[in-house]
Design an enzyme around this catalytic site. Structure first.
Site, PDB file in Angstrom:
ATOM      1  N   ASP A 196      14.635 -37.239   8.593  1.00 40.16           N
ATOM      2  CA  ASP A 196      13.335 -36.587   8.468  1.00 40.16           C
ATOM      3  C   ASP A 196      12.387 -37.454   7.647  1.00 40.16           C
ATOM      4  OD1 ASP A 196      14.556 -34.420   9.657  1.00 40.16           O
ATOM      5  OD2 ASP A 196      14.914 -33.385   7.757  1.00 40.16           O
TER       6      ASP A 196
HETATM    7  N1  URA Z   1      19.690 -33.282   7.801  1.00 45.17           N
HETATM    8  C1  URA Z   1      18.408 -32.968   7.513  1.00 45.17           C
HETATM    9  O1  URA Z   1      18.091 -31.811   7.325  1.00 45.17           O
HETATM   10  N2  URA Z   1      17.524 -33.955   7.479  1.00 45.17           N
HETATM   11  C2  URA Z   1      17.813 -35.253   7.649  1.00 45.17           C
HETATM   12  O2  URA Z   1      16.942 -36.112   7.569  1.00 45.17           O
HETATM   13  C3  URA Z   1      19.151 -35.567   7.936  1.00 45.17           C
HETATM   14  C4  URA Z   1      20.070 -34.566   8.010  1.00 45.17           C
END
Ligand code: URA
Length: 229
Positions: A101
């Site tokens: 993310d």
């Molecule tokens: N899980 C999440 O919520 N975000 C990420 O970036 C990776 C795994």
């Protein structure tokens, strides 16, 4: 014919300035003779080596970036900076392996090898990924058990069994073997512990270690082997 320095960059030896430094030290040889001049034009058939190891353009490249927050995992975007902005020109054609993310930091792989990419993101392969999370509340034994059983998220998505290791108030390590959208954030939220900070620290046997934030390094053949074994 092409310039030796460009060939070295294209092989993933380093950035233009790193290649210049490497050439100065006499570690590069063309057809067995040490060469320090990056502007030398080399024939397609030339055998170029670094520290005695033959370099090949078609070689597989896998690199690991320590992603900072604020970059999205995409090859281009109209609004936000992307992880590709953190890589020098010779690596811009690589593909990110999976995604983190925008606000998540830590270990993100890139490769030019489609087969390897597929293997690493395939749900069948189930490479365990370890995340460090800061979150509201404190993880308790019931939460650890719920993760181990396989959580059901608020939208009824069924998760695979996962490992939750409380590190103290508001801090945990989470190990998951799948990569659903916002997986860790949604898992923690489903137990009333919204995540305020997330960092991926490990993928299979590969550890982020002390690679500085925003920096990348090439994986060795041995590390690539361990990733795919
Ligand atoms: N899980 C999440 O919520 N975000 C990420 O970036 C990776 C795994």
């Amino acid at each position: 014919m092409q310039r030796l320095d460009k060939f070295l960059c294209d092989c993933g030896v380093g950035s233009r300035s790193q290649v210049k430094q490497i050439l100065k030290t006499g570690r590069v040889a063309v057809d067995g003779c040490p060469v320090r001049d990056g502007s030398l034009k080399i024939a397609e058939s030339a055998q170029v080596s670094l520290d005695g190891q033959r370099l090949q353009l078609t070689g597989r490249i896998v690199l690991m970036l320590n992603k900072p927050a604020g970059y999205i995992t995409a090859t281009k975007d109209a609004h936000d900076p992307t992880v590709m902005d953190l890589l020098p020109a010779q690596y811009k054609s690589l593909n990110p392996v999976g995604r983190l993310d925008k606000e998540t930091e830590g270990l993100l792989l890139f490769t030019n090898d489609g087969e390897l990419l597929h293997k690493l993101i395939s749900p069948k392969k189930e490479v365990p990924k370890v995340y460090y999370a800061c979150h509201e509340g404190t993880a308790k034994t019931e939460d650890v058990e719920a993760f181990a059983k396989g959580l059901v998220l608020k939208d009824e998505t069924q998760c695979l069994p996962a490992k939750l290791e409380p590190l103290g108030a508001g801090e945990s390590l989470i190990t998951v073997c799948e990569g659903k959208y916002h997986q860790v954030r949604r898992m923690m939220a489903s137990r009333g512990m919204p995540v305020t900070y997330l960092e991926r620290r490990q993928e299979g046997d590969l550890i982020l270690g002390d690679l500085p934030r925003g920096q990348f390094r090439l994986l060795t053949e041995q590390e690539i082997f361990l990733l795919t074994k």
